[in-house]
Write an enzyme that holds these catalytic residues in place. Structure first.
Site, PDB file in Angstrom:
ATOM      1  CG  ASP A  15      -1.777   1.259   1.317  1.00 41.95           C
ATOM      2  OD1 ASP A  15      -2.969   1.164   0.955  1.00 41.95           O
ATOM      3  OD2 ASP A  15      -1.276   2.319   1.741  1.00 41.95           O
TER       4      ASP A  15
ATOM      5  CG  HIS B  30      -4.469   9.895   0.758  1.00 36.85           C
ATOM      6  ND1 HIS B  30      -3.155   9.822   0.380  1.00 36.85           N
ATOM      7  CD2 HIS B  30      -4.509   9.419   2.024  1.00 36.85           C
ATOM      8  CE1 HIS B  30      -2.433   9.321   1.377  1.00 36.85           C
ATOM      9  NE2 HIS B  30      -3.234   9.082   2.385  1.00 36.85           N
TER      10      HIS B  30
END
Length: 276
Positions: free
Chosen positions: A50, A113
């Site tokens: 990630d 995000h």
């Protein structure tokens, strides 16, 4: 069902399989540091990595992936669009930049995000386009609260497949978990190890009882709750230790002890009050 190895995981709402435990590379410096971390993770059996545009290490991650020798279809790579790139056209451009830096033909999971007010709906529309065009296998969000999710879903054609949030024993987000379960949104934990704040008597007690570290106790708790978890480390021994959580099971009363630690305490920014 709890994963029994690093290659096992959860099935997202669209049928895509995602490893339940992966490596997070937040704050890992581009170049040797992040490359060594990813290489170590893959050597230890990790298949999920990630990253994010704002981490500024996608190129290093890509180099390590290219050298790994692991077939692309066996890897699960996540990255995220940063706040300043949100909006429809700018998100499409940001995605291409991330994909190029990673050296990949497609991304497995692409996330918004943070829920930037006034922008995240247009950003999501771009993610839907990327998904329909086959450039990404799954799309989702990060740091979205229930009210953000409700607002987004009201105007979208695809429900987010993942919501990556701060989640750990001191921040269990019960309402969020319930909402995500109801809408088949997979919850994923960032900073599962509370940014190293592991000196807690309950964690110490359980670590001693199971012959594990406090970090391993938390990661096992995540797994048994069906949470995807991505502990960050650049230390090979810690990366290996974090993966060694498939040979024991927490008893129900010990799971309850950990559940009871919730203080609604954040170590990272509040999604309703962030400024970057």
């Amino acid at each position: 069902m709890t994963a029994t190895s690093l290659t096992e995981g959860v099935t997202l709402q669209n049928g895509v399989k995602m490893p339940q435990l992966g490596l997070g590379v937040w704050r890992a410096k581009d170049g040797e540091e992040v490359e060594r971390a990813v290489q170590s993770a893959i050597e230890n059996g990790y298949r999920s990595i990630d990253t994010a545009a704002v981490y500024k290490n996608e190129e290093g991650v890509g180099r390590a992936l290219a050298r790994s020798g692991v077939p692309r279809e066996d890897l699960f790579i996540t990255t995220k669009v940063w706040n300043s790139d949100q909006g429809y056209d700018s998100t499409l451009a940001a995605f291409e930049e991330s994909r190029t830096k990673l050296g990949l033909d497609y991304i497995d999971l692409y996330l918004i995000h943070w829920p930037v007010a006034g922008k995240y709906k247009e950003t999501w529309r771009a993610l839907e386009t990327l998904y329909r065009d086959g450039k990404v296998r799954a799309i989702g969000v990060s740091n979205f609260q229930v009210h953000h999710l409700k607002d987004l879903i009201a105007d979208s054609t695809i429900i987010p497949m993942v919501n990556q949030v701060e989640f750990h024993p001191l921040l269990t987000q019960e309402d969020m978990r319930a909402y995500c379960r109801e809408h088949s949104i997979q919850l994923e934990a960032w900073s599962p190890l509370m940014q190293g704040n592991l000196d807690h008597p309950v964690l110490t007690e359980l670590a001693a009882a199971y012959g594990k570290s406090p970090a391993q106790i938390i990661l096992r708790w995540d797994l048994q709750h069906g949470i995807v978890t991505i502990p960050k480390s650049v230390t090979p021994s810690r990366i290996a230790e974090n993966a060694n959580v498939f040979d024991f099971e927490l008893k129900a009363d010990d799971m309850a002890k950990l559940d009871a630690l919730n203080e609604n305490r954040r170590f990272g920014p509040d999604p309703d009050n962030f400024a970057f």
